[in-house]
Motif scaffolding. Structure first.
Motif, mmCIF file in Angstrom:
data_model
loop_
_atom_site.group_PDB
_atom_site.id
_atom_site.type_symbol
_atom_site.label_atom_id
_atom_site.label_comp_id
_atom_site.label_asym_id
_atom_site.label_seq_id
_atom_site.Cartn_x
_atom_site.Cartn_y
_atom_site.Cartn_z
ATOM 1 N N SER A 88 0.730 -1.331 0.138
ATOM 2 C CA SER A 88 -0.024 0.033 0.016
ATOM 3 C C SER A 88 0.987 1.308 0.172
ATOM 4 N N ASP A 89 2.121 1.084 0.220
ATOM 5 C CA ASP A 89 3.067 2.410 0.450
ATOM 6 C C ASP A 89 3.710 2.503 -0.885
ATOM 7 N N LYS A 90 3.664 3.512 -1.575
ATOM 8 C CA LYS A 90 4.221 3.999 -2.757
ATOM 9 C C LYS A 90 5.626 4.657 -2.849
ATOM 10 N N THR A 91 6.184 4.713 -1.745
ATOM 11 C CA THR A 91 7.379 5.393 -1.749
ATOM 12 C C THR A 91 8.496 4.823 -2.776
ATOM 13 N N ILE A 92 8.358 3.637 -2.552
ATOM 14 C CA ILE A 92 9.525 2.841 -3.488
ATOM 15 C C ILE A 92 8.468 1.901 -4.361
ATOM 16 N N ASP A 93 9.252 1.821 -5.694
ATOM 17 C CA ASP A 93 8.519 1.315 -6.885
ATOM 18 C C ASP A 93 7.972 -0.077 -6.354
ATOM 19 N N SER A 94 6.860 -0.491 -6.850
ATOM 20 C CA SER A 94 6.333 -1.854 -6.450
ATOM 21 C C SER A 94 7.133 -3.029 -7.169
ATOM 22 N N GLY A 95 7.440 -2.745 -8.342
ATOM 23 C CA GLY A 95 8.488 -3.827 -9.010
ATOM 24 C C GLY A 95 9.929 -4.080 -8.324
ATOM 25 N N LEU A 96 10.334 -2.877 -7.830
ATOM 26 C CA LEU A 96 11.760 -3.106 -7.022
ATOM 27 C C LEU A 96 11.231 -3.915 -5.849
ATOM 28 N N LYS A 97 10.114 -3.380 -5.107
ATOM 29 C CA LYS A 97 9.802 -4.151 -3.764
ATOM 30 C C LYS A 97 9.755 -5.611 -4.078
ATOM 31 N N ALA A 98 9.014 -5.864 -5.105
ATOM 32 C CA ALA A 98 8.707 -7.352 -5.370
ATOM 33 C C ALA A 98 10.187 -8.251 -5.539
ATOM 34 N N ARG A 99 11.229 -7.493 -6.293
ATOM 35 C CA ARG A 99 12.689 -8.132 -6.491
ATOM 36 C C ARG A 99 12.938 -8.207 -5.035
ATOM 37 N N TYR A 100 12.881 -7.435 -4.119
ATOM 38 C CA TYR A 100 13.659 -7.312 -2.770
ATOM 39 C C TYR A 100 12.914 -8.235 -1.982
ATOM 40 N N ARG A 101 11.714 -8.555 -2.044
ATOM 41 C CA ARG A 101 11.009 -9.684 -1.121
ATOM 42 C C ARG A 101 11.598 -10.967 -1.680
ATOM 43 N N THR A 102 11.736 -11.205 -2.851
ATOM 44 C CA THR A 102 12.075 -12.409 -3.513
ATOM 45 C C THR A 102 13.422 -12.831 -2.889
ATOM 46 N N PHE A 103 14.447 -11.772 -3.123
ATOM 47 C CA PHE A 103 15.800 -11.994 -2.641
ATOM 48 C C PHE A 103 15.929 -11.927 -1.000
ATOM 49 N N LEU A 104 15.298 -11.276 -0.273
ATOM 50 C CA LEU A 104 15.339 -11.402 1.229
ATOM 51 C C LEU A 104 14.602 -12.632 1.612
ATOM 52 N N ALA A 105 13.583 -13.215 1.034
ATOM 53 C CA ALA A 105 13.120 -14.394 1.598
ATOM 54 C C ALA A 105 13.720 -15.489 1.265
ATOM 55 N N GLU A 106 14.570 -15.497 0.286
ATOM 56 C CA GLU A 106 15.871 -16.516 0.009
ATOM 57 C C GLU A 106 16.954 -16.559 1.024
ATOM 58 N N GLN A 107 17.338 -15.162 1.164
ATOM 59 C CA GLN A 107 18.401 -15.043 2.417
ATOM 60 C C GLN A 107 17.903 -15.568 3.729
ATOM 61 N N GLY A 109 15.263 -17.596 4.229
ATOM 62 C CA GLY A 109 14.901 -19.129 4.172
ATOM 63 C C GLY A 109 13.453 -19.411 4.611
ATOM 64 N N VAL A 110 12.507 -18.350 4.342
ATOM 65 C CA VAL A 110 11.131 -18.281 4.524
ATOM 66 C C VAL A 110 10.252 -17.727 3.262
ATOM 67 N N GLN A 111 9.183 -18.062 3.313
ATOM 68 C CA GLN A 111 8.339 -17.472 2.015
ATOM 69 C C GLN A 111 7.894 -16.179 2.280
ATOM 70 N N ALA A 112 7.873 -15.468 1.407
ATOM 71 C CA ALA A 112 7.656 -13.809 1.337
ATOM 72 C C ALA A 112 5.956 -13.780 1.411
ATOM 73 N N PRO A 113 5.259 -12.929 1.881
ATOM 74 C CA PRO A 113 3.880 -12.903 2.008
ATOM 75 C C PRO A 113 3.405 -12.376 0.698
ATOM 76 N N ASP A 114 2.294 -13.084 0.240
ATOM 77 C CA ASP A 114 1.742 -12.365 -0.951
ATOM 78 C C ASP A 114 0.818 -11.215 -0.840
ATOM 79 N N ALA A 115 0.185 -10.747 -1.855
ATOM 80 C CA ALA A 115 -0.659 -9.394 -1.520
ATOM 81 C C ALA A 115 -1.947 -9.964 -0.472
ATOM 82 N N GLU A 116 -2.326 -11.233 -0.788
ATOM 83 C CA GLU A 116 -3.582 -11.626 -0.005
ATOM 84 C C GLU A 116 -3.250 -11.943 1.651
ATOM 85 N N VAL A 117 -2.019 -12.390 1.666
ATOM 86 C CA VAL A 117 -1.437 -12.575 3.211
ATOM 87 C C VAL A 117 -1.328 -11.218 3.835
#
Length: 248
Positions: A88-107, A109-117
């Motif tokens: 819901s926050d628009k400070t940082i581009d949503s596409g960038l944040k999606a990449r960061y979620r994937t990367f950090l979830a990998e680091q 070792g957990v699953q990143a929350p999707d929009a519904e969660v």
């Protein structure tokens, strides 16, 4: 505060400087009203007193700044490094944040929350973003490699700690003004003499100091610095993503 950590770059700029600013009128009074022409007991006491005052205010500013920090985050819905990660926050581009979620979830070792969660279980999503912030803070401690992030952290720490001792600084200012006025009263308000002119200079410092503390040291200034640091912390993911996978 450990003495060895009192003189590192962060401590000097984010802890010592706020202490110096908070005690500026008192330091000016000591420097101008104590005779330094000859070394004596009064000079030694003044020097030790100045050092002790700096250490005490620096330690107090950090403790009070952290308490204020908790209230500030609660009033704005959480850490900027958490709130800015929300979809819901628009400070940082949503596409960038999606990449960061994937990367950090990998680091992590957990699953990143999707929009519904994130929509249905905000606390769980924020818990993941909190872990992301902790991982980033732990892995961006190299102040040379992450110089911009370090600079934002210093600015935030400086403003937070100075706000933490704002009330104390103003009371100390008032005491110094009271003592100076007493000096002038005993001198017959003669500001042309050598002592009176020095007292007048201390009063000018005190007035300028009070104006700065009242107008510039605010919760809004601290929150702005906090947001700048939170944004830069999240964007530091780019430095890790730019590395080859094997290096990561």
């Amino acid at each position: 505060m450990e003495p060895t950590k009192f003189f590192d770059a962060y401590s000097i700029r984010a802890r010592l400087f706020p202490a110096v600013i908070a005690a500026a009128p008192a330091l000016a009074a000591i420097a101008l009203l104590v005779s330094w022409s000859t070394l004596g007991l009064s000079n030694a006491i003044a020097s030790i007193g100045m050092l002790a005052l700096m250490f005490a205010i620096a330690d107090l500013s950090r403790a009070r700044g952290r308490k204020l920090e908790c209230r500030l985050y609660a009033a704005h819905g959480g850490l900027p490094s958490i709130t800015m990660f929300r979809r819901s926050d628009k400070t940082i581009d949503s596409g960038l944040k999606a990449r960061y979620r994937t990367f950090l979830a990998e680091q992590l070792g957990v699953q990143a929350p999707d929009a519904e969660v994130e929509l249905l279980d905000k606390s769980a999503a924020d818990g993941f973003y909190d872990q992301c912030g902790a991982w980033l803070r732990q892995n961006t401690r190299d102040s040379k490699r992450f110089s911009i992030l370090f600079a934002e952290n210093v600015t935030y720490g400086f403003r937070r700690n100075l706000l933490g001792v704002k009330t104390i600084a103003l009371w100390l200012n008032a005491i110094v003004v009271g003592v100076c006025l007493l000096f002038l009263w005993r001198l017959g308000f003669d500001i042309a003499g050598p002592v009176g002119s020095r007292v007048g200079l201390v009063l000018i410092v005190a007035v300028a100091h009070a104006g700065y503390m009242l107008l510039a040291v605010t919760r809004g200034a601290v929150w702005d610095a906090s947001q700048a640091y939170g944004r830069e912390l999240i964007l530091s993911c780019e430095s890790f993503l730019a590395q080859p996978r094997d290096a990561r």
